[in-house]
Design a protein around this motif. Structure first.
Motif, short mmCIF file in Angstrom:
data_model
loop_
_atom_site.label_atom_id
_atom_site.label_comp_id
_atom_site.label_asym_id
_atom_site.label_seq_id
_atom_site.Cartn_x
_atom_site.Cartn_y
_atom_site.Cartn_z
N THR A 246 -11.08 -8.67 24.21
CA THR A 246 -11.30 -9.19 22.86
C THR A 246 -10.46 -8.42 21.85
N SER A 247 -10.51 -8.90 20.61
CA SER A 247 -9.66 -8.34 19.56
C SER A 247 -10.28 -7.18 18.81
N SER A 248 -11.61 -6.96 18.97
CA SER A 248 -12.26 -5.91 18.17
C SER A 248 -13.62 -5.58 18.77
N LEU A 249 -14.17 -4.45 18.33
CA LEU A 249 -15.52 -4.08 18.75
C LEU A 249 -16.55 -5.07 18.23
N THR A 250 -16.32 -5.62 17.03
CA THR A 250 -17.23 -6.63 16.51
C THR A 250 -17.30 -7.82 17.47
N SER A 251 -16.16 -8.21 18.00
CA SER A 251 -16.13 -9.31 18.96
C SER A 251 -16.82 -8.91 20.27
N THR A 287 -11.49 -4.00 24.48
CA THR A 287 -10.65 -4.43 23.37
C THR A 287 -9.17 -4.26 23.73
N TYR A 288 -8.34 -5.08 23.13
CA TYR A 288 -6.90 -4.92 23.32
C TYR A 288 -6.44 -3.55 22.83
N GLN A 289 -7.12 -3.04 21.78
CA GLN A 289 -6.71 -1.76 21.21
C GLN A 289 -6.85 -0.62 22.22
N ILE A 290 -7.95 -0.58 22.96
CA ILE A 290 -8.13 0.51 23.91
C ILE A 290 -7.17 0.36 25.08
N LEU A 291 -6.90 -0.86 25.49
CA LEU A 291 -5.99 -1.07 26.62
C LEU A 291 -4.57 -0.64 26.29
N THR A 292 -4.19 -0.77 25.02
CA THR A 292 -2.81 -0.45 24.64
C THR A 292 -2.71 0.92 23.97
N TYR A 293 -3.78 1.70 24.05
CA TYR A 293 -3.73 3.05 23.49
C TYR A 293 -2.87 3.96 24.39
N ARG A 294 -2.07 4.81 23.77
CA ARG A 294 -1.39 5.90 24.46
C ARG A 294 -1.11 7.01 23.45
N ASP A 298 6.13 7.85 24.43
CA ASP A 298 6.73 8.22 25.72
C ASP A 298 5.70 8.26 26.85
N ASP A 299 4.42 8.14 26.51
CA ASP A 299 3.37 8.23 27.52
C ASP A 299 3.07 6.86 28.13
N ASP A 300 2.38 6.89 29.26
CA ASP A 300 1.90 5.66 29.87
C ASP A 300 0.66 5.17 29.11
N PHE A 301 0.21 3.96 29.48
CA PHE A 301 -1.02 3.39 28.91
C PHE A 301 -2.15 3.71 29.90
N PRO A 302 -2.93 4.76 29.66
CA PRO A 302 -3.89 5.20 30.68
C PRO A 302 -5.00 4.19 30.97
N HIS A 303 -5.33 3.33 29.99
CA HIS A 303 -6.48 2.45 30.17
C HIS A 303 -6.13 1.11 30.81
N LEU A 304 -4.84 0.84 31.01
CA LEU A 304 -4.46 -0.41 31.69
C LEU A 304 -4.95 -0.42 33.14
N TYR A 317 -9.22 -13.88 28.24
CA TYR A 317 -8.42 -13.32 27.14
C TYR A 317 -8.85 -14.03 25.86
N ASP A 318 -9.75 -13.41 25.10
CA ASP A 318 -10.16 -13.99 23.82
C ASP A 318 -9.04 -13.77 22.81
#
Length: 563
Positions: A246-251, A287-294, A298-304, A317-318
Motif C-alpha cells: 500500500t501507499s501509506s500506514l493509513t492505508s 508500505t512502498y516506503q519501507i520496501l524502498t528504504y535504504r 549506494d546501499d541495497d534495499f534491505p526490505h525487498l 499492489y494497491d
C-alpha cells in the motif's frame, strides 16, 4: 456495411475516434469502444478516443478478438472507416499472442525453465537478434522456440513489449501456502455485507476460475468504489497467503479494518511490515516506503527480501500507479506469484504504463466514473475552479521572479486565505478537507481556520486519532499535505478545497477528488474547489491537472474571485 449520419462515431486515419455525444446511439457506441479505445478528452459535444498499441493489446489480453474491435467501429461509424485503420488494428491485434510463454515441464512447479514459443521462424530470428530480447533467450529448442530461465520471465515480457510483440503469459503460477479465506455475509460489526455487482465482476475477470489466462492483471475503479473489496474477493478466490502493498500506514490500517470486519481472517493472522513493525504472517501488509528504504543511494534495499520471505500465493499492489522503480524490478522476478493491481487511474506521470501491463498484468476491468455515479455507487461531484487575483505587489514579484520560482509564488497566493474563509462560510455544516502542497501555506491556513493540520511529519498515532475524530464528527475539518492524496477512510467528507498541487499532475487531481466521492446518505453532491492564481502559470498547470477528470465526464465551472 451500412453507414448513417445518426451513428455516433467518426473514425479517422490517425487512429483517433470522435464520439458525437448527441447522436441517438452515443451511449451504445461508447460502451462498445470502451474496452479497446483510450479516452483522451471529453468536452461537451465531441469526445476523442485514441486507438493505441497498449489499448489494443489490453483488449486482446481480455479475450476480445480483432474482428470484434473492427466490427464495433464499423457498426457505429457515421462514415466509412479508413481501410488503413482496419489494417493497422489487424496488425496490432495479431501481434498479441505471436509470442507465448509456457512451462517447459507439465506445470510451473515441476519446471526448471520456461519455453518462449514464437509464431514462425522469421519472427524467431528477428527476436533472437533484437538487442533487448536476444540476451534473455536461452538454448534454441526448435526453429520457433527458446528456453528461458525462470528468473527472466518478467524482464523478457518487458523486452517483448518494447519490441512490439507482447507475450501471452501461460506459464501459470505457484499456488503458495494455503490460507482459508471467506467473505462474511454479516460483518463482525453486525451489518449485512455483499459485494457490489461490479466488484464481483472485477474479481472474476481477474481470477478467471483459476485458468491459465487469469491470476494477473489490473483493476481500474474510481476512488470510493471499493477497490479493497475487489482485493478481498480475489483473496477468497485464491485461498493462499497474501502480501498487500500500500501507499501509506493509513492505508495499511484501513486494510486491517476491512479484512478483520468482512472476512473470516482472524486479526492475529494479519501482520504489519512497516517502519514501526517488521512482522509477517498469513496476510502481510507493507508500505512502498519501507520496501524502498535504504540507508544511502549506494546501499541495497534491505526490505525487498520480504517478497521472498514467505510462499505468497497472491501479491496485491494497491495504488499500482504509484509503484516505485525498485518494486517494479523486484516484481519482474516474481512472475510465478499471482499479482493484482488496484488503481483509480492507470496514468503514470513517468509513462511506465507498459511496465504495469507487462509485470503486474493487463487491464482486466475498467468502469467510467460517471457510470458508477449514475448508479449511486459513488457520490455526484461539482467541480469549481476559483481564480484568485494576486495583489499588485505580489504580481510584480511573480513577474520578476526566475521561472522556476513562479509556480510556488502563484500557488502560495495569500489571497487564497480569504477565499477559503468565504468558502467555509458558504459550506457551513459540511465536512471539509483542505489540501495543498506547501507546508508554510498549510500552517497559515490551519491557524486561520482552526482546523488540525496533518503532514508527513505527523506521527501515525496522532493521524489515526484525528481521522477518527473527523469520522465521529468531533471535528468538522482537516488541513492535509500530500498525505491526504491516498487511501483516507473519511467517508463523510463532502467538501474539498485544493489550495495548491504538484504542478500538472492529473493523477493527483483524480486522487484528491476521490477523497469526497463516497456516497452520501442523503444523496447530496460533493463539492470540489480548486484555487488557482489568475494570470499565472498555475492556470496552465490547472488545465493539465483537470484533463483526466474531464475525460471521465466531469466539468469545471470557472469562478473569478473578486474580493
Amino acid at each position: 456495411m451500412t453507414y448513417s449520419p445518426d451513428n455516433a462515431l467518426i473514425v479517422q486515419s490517425d487512429r483517433t475516434v470522435l464520439l458525437d455525444v448527441h447522436a441517438p446511439t452515443a451511449a451504445i457506441a461508447q460502451a462498445a469502444i470502451a474496452p479497446f479505445a483510450e479516452l483522451i478528452k471529453s468536452p461537451e459535444h465531441i469526445h476523442t478516443y485514441r486507438l493505441t498499441p497498449l489499448s489494443i493489446w489490453n483488449a486482446r489480453a481480455a479475450g476480445i478478438p480483432v474482428a470484434k474491435i473492427v466490427a464495433a467501429l464499423q457498426t457505429h461509424a457515421k462514415y466509412p472507416m479508413p481501410e488503413s485503420v482496419a489494417q493497422e488494428l489487424e496488425t496490432l491485434g495479431q501481434r498479441y499472442g505471436l509470442t507465448t510463454l509456457a512451462p517447459q515441464g507439465k506445470n510451473l512447479e515441476s519446471s526448471s525453465a520456461l519455453v518462449l514459443q514464437v509464431a514462425d521462424a522469421p519472427l524467431a530470428e528477428l527476436l533472437c537478434r533484437d538487442e533487448r530480447v536476444g540476451p534473455l533467450l536461452g538454448d534454441r529448442l526448435s526453429p520457433t522456440s527458446f528456453a528461458v530461465a525462470l528468473d527472466y520471465r518478467g524482464v523478457l515480457k518487458q523486452a517483448l513489449l518494447a519490441a512490439g510483440y507482447p507475450a501471452e503469459d501461460l506459464a501459470g503460477y505457484a499456488d503458495g501456502e494455503a490460507l482459508p479465506v471467506k467473505l462474511l455475509s454479516t460483518t463482525r460489526a453486525g451489518m449485512p455485507f455483499q459485494l457490489r455487482p461490479y466488484q464481483q465482476t472485477a474479481a472474476d475477470l481477474f481470477y478467471q476460475a483459476g485458468g491459465a489466462h487469469g491470476g494477473s492483471g489490473t483493476i481500474v475503479l474510481p476512488c470510493g468504489a471499493g477497490k479493497t473489496m475487489v482485493g478481498m474477493a480475489a483473496m477468497a478466490a485464491i485461498q493462499a497467503k497474501t502480501l498487500i502493498l500500500t501507499s501509506s500506514l493509513t492505508s495499511v490500517h484501513q486494510w486491517q479494518r476491512e479484512l478483520s470486519d468482512k472476512t473470516s481472517i482472524a486479526p492475529d493472522q494479519i501482520a504489519e511490515y512497516s517502519g514501526q513493525h517488521k512482522a509477517t504472517g498469513p496476510v502481510t501488509l507493507a508500505t512502498y516506503q519501507i520496501l524502498t528504504y535504504r540507508a544511502s543511494q549506494d546501499d541495497d534495499f534491505p526490505h525487498l527480501s520480504l517478497f521472498d520471505r514467505q510462499e505468497w500465493g497472491l501479491i496485491i499492489y494497491d495504488e499500482v500507479h504509484l509503484l516505485p522503480a525498485p518494486v517494479f524490478r523486484m516484481t519482474a522476478r516474481l512472475q510465478a506469484r499471482r499479482r493484482l493491481g488496484l488503481t483509480a487511474t492507470l496514468i503514470r506521470e513517468d509513462g511506465r504504463e507498459g511496465d504495469v501491463f507487462a509485470l503486474i498484468g493487463p487491464k482486466r476491468y475498467d468502469v467510467p466514473w460517471r457510470e458508477l455515479e449514475g448508479e449511486g455507487f459513488i457520490a455526484a461531484a461539482n467541480c469549481t475552479e476559483v481564480r484568485v487575483l494576486q495583489t499588485e505587489a505580489r504580481q510584480m514579484d511573480y513577474a520578476t521572479a526566475p521561472r522556476r520560482h513562479q509556480f510556488r509564488i502563484a500557488a502560495e497566493n495569500p489571497r487564497k486565505l480569504e477565499v477559503i474563509e468565504a468558502l467555509l462560510a458558504r459550506e457551513t455544516g459540511h465536512r471539509v478537507l483542505i489540501i495543498g502542497e506547501y507546508l508554510d501555506q498549510l500552517r497559515a491556513i490551519a491557524q486561520r481556520v482552526h482546523f488540525p493540520l496533518v503532514t508527513g511529519k505527523t506521527k501515525q498515532q496522532e493521524r489515526d486519532r484525528l481521522f477518527a475524530a473527523f469520522r465521529s464528527s468531533e471535528i468538522s475539518g482537516l488541513v492535509l499535505s500530500r498525505v491526504g492524496n491516498f487511501a483516507l477512510d473519511l467517508p463523510d467528507a463532502d467538501v474539498l478545497i485544493q489550495v495548491s498541487g504538484k504542478y500538472g499532475s492529473r493523477q493527483e487531481e483524480a486522487q484528491r477528488l476521490g477523497r469526497i466521492l463516497r456516497p452520501k446518505q442523503d444523496g447530496h453532491e460533493a463539492q470540489f474547489y480548486s484555487l488557482v492564481s489568475l494570470r499565472t502559470c498555475e492556470e496552465d498547470f490547472a488545465r493539465h491537472r483537470q484533463l483526466f477528470l474531464t475525460e471521465q465526464g466531469y466539468r469545471y465551472h470557472i469562478q473569478i474571485w473578486e474580493s
